[in-house]
Design a protein around this motif. Structure first.
Motif: not given
Length: 236
Positions: A217, A228-230, A57, A3
Protein backbone atom coordinates in the motif's frame (compact mmCIF):
# COMPACT_ATOMS: atom_id res chain seq x y z
CA UNK A 1 2.85 8.02 -7.67
CA UNK A 2 4.28 4.67 -8.70
CA UNK A 3 4.62 1.37 -6.93
CA UNK A 4 8.33 1.04 -6.69
CA UNK A 5 10.56 3.28 -6.06
CA UNK A 6 11.86 5.14 -4.32
CA UNK A 7 22.80 10.42 -3.14
CA UNK A 8 24.60 9.63 -0.06
CA UNK A 9 27.81 9.92 1.94
CA UNK A 10 31.35 8.71 1.32
CA UNK A 11 32.24 5.72 3.46
CA UNK A 12 35.88 6.71 3.82
CA UNK A 13 36.73 3.02 4.04
CA UNK A 14 38.62 2.01 0.94
CA UNK A 15 35.85 2.06 -1.63
CA UNK A 16 33.38 -0.41 -0.12
CA UNK A 17 29.67 0.24 -0.57
CA UNK A 18 29.10 0.74 3.14
CA UNK A 19 25.33 1.27 3.50
CA UNK A 20 25.65 3.45 6.60
CA UNK A 21 27.46 6.01 4.48
CA UNK A 22 24.51 6.18 2.12
CA UNK A 23 21.73 6.58 4.64
CA UNK A 24 21.99 10.21 5.62
CA UNK A 25 19.49 12.35 3.70
CA UNK A 26 21.81 15.33 4.14
CA UNK A 27 25.08 13.67 3.08
CA UNK A 28 27.12 15.81 0.71
CA UNK A 29 29.22 13.17 -1.05
CA UNK A 30 28.36 10.18 -3.20
CA UNK A 31 28.72 6.69 -1.76
CA UNK A 32 31.67 4.62 -2.88
CA UNK A 33 30.29 1.82 -5.04
CA UNK A 34 32.35 -1.35 -5.44
CA UNK A 35 30.70 -3.92 -7.74
CA UNK A 36 32.27 -6.71 -5.66
CA UNK A 37 30.05 -5.66 -2.75
CA UNK A 38 26.86 -6.49 -4.67
CA UNK A 39 25.09 -9.77 -5.33
CA UNK A 40 23.09 -10.85 -8.37
CA UNK A 41 19.76 -11.53 -6.64
CA UNK A 42 17.41 -9.28 -4.66
CA UNK A 43 15.88 -11.26 -1.79
CA UNK A 44 15.40 -8.59 0.87
CA UNK A 45 12.21 -9.81 2.67
CA UNK A 46 10.52 -6.42 2.35
CA UNK A 47 11.47 -5.97 -1.29
CA UNK A 48 11.99 -9.31 -3.03
CA UNK A 49 12.48 -8.74 -6.74
CA UNK A 50 12.32 -12.17 -8.35
CA UNK A 51 12.54 -12.04 -12.16
CA UNK A 52 9.26 -12.99 -13.77
CA UNK A 53 7.10 -11.74 -10.88
CA UNK A 54 4.20 -9.47 -11.80
CA UNK A 55 2.26 -7.31 -9.33
CA UNK A 56 -0.88 -5.31 -9.93
CA UNK A 57 -1.98 -2.29 -7.92
CA UNK A 58 -5.15 -0.23 -8.11
CA UNK A 59 -6.12 3.06 -6.57
CA UNK A 60 -7.23 6.62 -7.05
CA UNK A 61 -5.51 9.92 -7.82
CA UNK A 62 -6.74 13.46 -8.35
CA UNK A 63 -6.97 12.56 -12.05
CA UNK A 64 -9.15 9.46 -11.58
CA UNK A 65 -8.72 5.71 -11.26
CA UNK A 66 -5.17 4.40 -11.47
CA UNK A 67 -3.75 0.95 -12.20
CA UNK A 68 -0.06 0.14 -11.86
CA UNK A 69 1.41 -3.01 -13.38
CA UNK A 70 4.86 -3.89 -11.99
CA UNK A 71 6.98 -6.52 -13.71
CA UNK A 72 10.33 -7.72 -12.43
CA UNK A 73 11.89 -8.39 -15.81
CA UNK A 74 14.62 -10.89 -16.60
CA UNK A 75 16.72 -8.05 -17.98
CA UNK A 76 19.69 -6.48 -16.25
CA UNK A 77 21.63 -3.27 -16.74
CA UNK A 78 25.24 -2.49 -15.78
CA UNK A 79 25.52 0.77 -13.87
CA UNK A 80 28.78 1.83 -12.21
CA UNK A 81 29.90 -1.76 -12.78
CA UNK A 82 26.98 -3.16 -10.79
CA UNK A 83 24.49 -5.54 -12.38
CA UNK A 84 21.07 -4.06 -11.66
CA UNK A 85 17.69 -5.77 -12.03
CA UNK A 86 15.32 -4.00 -14.41
CA UNK A 87 11.78 -3.47 -13.07
CA UNK A 88 9.06 -2.09 -15.31
CA UNK A 89 6.17 0.06 -14.00
CA UNK A 90 3.28 0.81 -16.33
CA UNK A 91 0.72 3.32 -15.03
CA UNK A 92 -2.77 3.45 -16.49
CA UNK A 93 -5.41 6.05 -15.66
CA UNK A 94 -9.00 5.50 -16.75
CA UNK A 95 -7.86 2.91 -19.27
CA UNK A 96 -5.08 5.01 -20.85
CA UNK A 97 -1.35 4.39 -20.35
CA UNK A 98 0.10 7.60 -18.90
CA UNK A 99 3.54 6.49 -17.72
CA UNK A 100 6.01 3.75 -18.61
CA UNK A 101 9.11 3.46 -16.42
CA UNK A 102 12.11 1.15 -16.14
CA UNK A 103 13.71 1.22 -12.68
CA UNK A 104 17.14 -0.23 -11.81
CA UNK A 105 17.80 -1.96 -8.48
CA UNK A 106 20.63 -3.98 -6.95
CA UNK A 107 21.26 -5.55 -3.56
CA UNK A 108 24.51 -5.39 -1.61
CA UNK A 109 25.94 -8.25 0.42
CA UNK A 110 24.40 -6.92 3.62
CA UNK A 111 20.93 -7.11 2.10
CA UNK A 112 20.29 -3.42 1.44
CA UNK A 113 18.48 -2.67 -1.82
CA UNK A 114 20.00 0.18 -3.80
CA UNK A 115 18.33 2.34 -6.43
CA UNK A 116 20.47 3.20 -9.45
CA UNK A 117 18.02 5.24 -11.49
CA UNK A 118 15.10 5.12 -13.88
CA UNK A 119 14.09 5.66 -17.48
CA UNK A 120 10.68 7.30 -17.20
CA UNK A 121 8.33 8.32 -19.98
CA UNK A 122 5.09 10.27 -19.60
CA UNK A 123 2.57 9.42 -22.29
CA UNK A 124 -0.42 11.27 -23.72
CA UNK A 125 -2.62 9.83 -26.46
CA UNK A 126 -0.06 7.10 -27.06
CA UNK A 127 2.86 9.48 -27.52
CA UNK A 128 5.79 10.24 -25.24
CA UNK A 129 5.51 13.84 -24.07
CA UNK A 130 8.16 13.95 -21.33
CA UNK A 131 11.08 12.03 -19.84
CA UNK A 132 11.26 14.29 -16.79
CA UNK A 133 12.41 12.45 -13.70
CA UNK A 134 14.75 10.12 -15.56
CA UNK A 135 18.26 9.71 -14.18
CA UNK A 136 21.13 7.22 -14.01
CA UNK A 137 23.69 6.91 -11.23
CA UNK A 138 27.12 8.04 -12.34
CA UNK A 139 25.86 10.37 -15.05
CA UNK A 140 25.64 14.17 -14.78
CA UNK A 141 26.23 14.08 -11.04
CA UNK A 142 23.45 11.60 -10.25
CA UNK A 143 24.09 9.31 -7.28
CA UNK A 144 22.54 5.99 -6.18
CA UNK A 145 20.57 5.67 -2.98
CA UNK A 146 19.01 3.01 -0.79
CA UNK A 147 15.31 2.19 -1.04
CA UNK A 148 15.18 -0.66 1.46
CA UNK A 149 17.49 -1.43 4.35
CA UNK A 150 18.52 -4.96 5.19
CA UNK A 151 17.20 -4.60 8.75
CA UNK A 152 14.91 -1.57 8.96
CA UNK A 153 14.60 0.05 12.38
CA UNK A 154 12.26 2.78 13.53
CA UNK A 155 13.96 6.14 13.12
CA UNK A 156 16.19 5.12 10.21
CA UNK A 157 16.44 7.90 7.63
CA UNK A 158 17.98 7.46 4.20
CA UNK A 159 18.35 9.08 0.82
CA UNK A 160 16.68 6.96 -1.85
CA UNK A 161 18.04 8.76 -4.90
CA UNK A 162 19.91 11.90 -5.80
CA UNK A 163 19.95 13.85 -9.02
CA UNK A 164 19.89 17.49 -8.04
CA UNK A 165 16.66 19.21 -8.95
CA UNK A 166 15.25 16.07 -10.55
CA UNK A 167 15.22 13.14 -8.12
CA UNK A 168 15.75 13.70 -4.39
CA UNK A 169 13.41 11.25 -2.64
CA UNK A 170 14.04 10.44 1.03
CA UNK A 171 12.74 7.72 3.32
CA UNK A 172 12.20 7.21 7.05
CA UNK A 173 11.13 4.08 8.91
CA UNK A 174 8.06 4.81 11.08
CA UNK A 175 7.04 1.31 12.22
CA UNK A 176 7.72 -2.39 11.73
CA UNK A 177 4.59 -3.68 13.50
CA UNK A 178 1.67 -2.42 11.42
CA UNK A 179 -1.39 -4.54 10.64
CA UNK A 180 -2.64 -3.91 7.12
CA UNK A 181 -5.37 -5.40 4.94
CA UNK A 182 -5.42 -4.83 1.18
CA UNK A 183 -7.38 -6.65 -1.55
CA UNK A 184 -4.56 -9.18 -1.95
CA UNK A 185 -4.50 -10.16 1.74
CA UNK A 186 -4.01 -9.28 5.41
CA UNK A 187 -0.58 -8.88 6.99
CA UNK A 188 1.03 -8.42 10.41
CA UNK A 189 4.41 -6.88 11.23
CA UNK A 190 4.21 -4.61 8.19
CA UNK A 191 6.96 -2.06 7.61
CA UNK A 192 5.68 1.53 7.38
CA UNK A 193 7.79 4.30 5.89
CA UNK A 194 7.50 8.01 5.30
CA UNK A 195 8.59 9.17 1.86
CA UNK A 196 9.13 12.79 0.86
CA UNK A 197 11.31 15.05 -1.24
CA UNK A 198 12.64 18.60 -0.84
CA UNK A 199 11.51 19.12 -4.43
CA UNK A 200 7.87 18.71 -3.28
CA UNK A 201 7.94 19.91 0.33
CA UNK A 202 4.17 19.82 0.70
CA UNK A 203 3.81 16.16 -0.34
CA UNK A 204 4.27 13.22 2.05
CA UNK A 205 3.54 9.55 1.38
CA UNK A 206 3.32 6.56 3.66
CA UNK A 207 4.29 3.20 2.20
CA UNK A 208 3.63 -0.24 3.65
CA UNK A 209 5.73 -3.35 2.96
CA UNK A 210 4.86 -6.95 3.90
CA UNK A 211 7.56 -9.57 4.29
CA UNK A 212 8.01 -11.91 1.32
CA UNK A 213 5.62 -9.76 -0.73
CA UNK A 214 6.96 -6.22 -0.93
CA UNK A 215 4.96 -3.02 -1.28
CA UNK A 216 1.28 -3.55 -0.47
CA UNK A 217 0.00 0.00 0.00
CA UNK A 218 1.04 3.59 -0.57
CA UNK A 219 -0.97 6.67 0.29
CA UNK A 220 -0.53 10.41 0.37
CA UNK A 221 -0.99 11.87 3.82
CA UNK A 222 -0.07 15.44 2.89
CA UNK A 223 -0.51 17.31 -0.37
CA UNK A 224 -3.29 15.08 -1.67
CA UNK A 225 -5.13 11.85 -1.02
CA UNK A 226 -3.78 9.48 -3.70
CA UNK A 227 -3.99 5.84 -2.67
CA UNK A 228 -2.71 2.60 -4.19
CA UNK A 229 -3.14 -1.00 -2.98
CA UNK A 230 -1.93 -4.42 -4.05
CA UNK A 231 -4.55 -6.37 -5.99
CA UNK A 232 -2.72 -9.43 -7.27
CA UNK A 233 0.66 -11.14 -7.56
CA UNK A 234 1.68 -13.49 -10.34
CA UNK A 235 4.79 -15.23 -9.07
CA UNK A 236 7.53 -16.44 -11.38
Amino acid sequence: MTATATGCGNDGGGGRATPAAALSPTASKAPAVNPADFVTTIDNPYMPLVPGTKLRYEGTTEDGTETVAVEVTRRTKKILGVTAVVVRDTVTEDGQVVEDTFDWFAQDREGNVWYFGEDSKEIEDGKVVSTEGSWEAGKDGAEPGIVMKAKPKVGDKYRQEYYKGVAEDRGEVLSTTEKVTVPYGSYDNVLKTKDDSPLEPDVVEHKYYAKDVGLIREMQVEGGDDRLELISVDKA
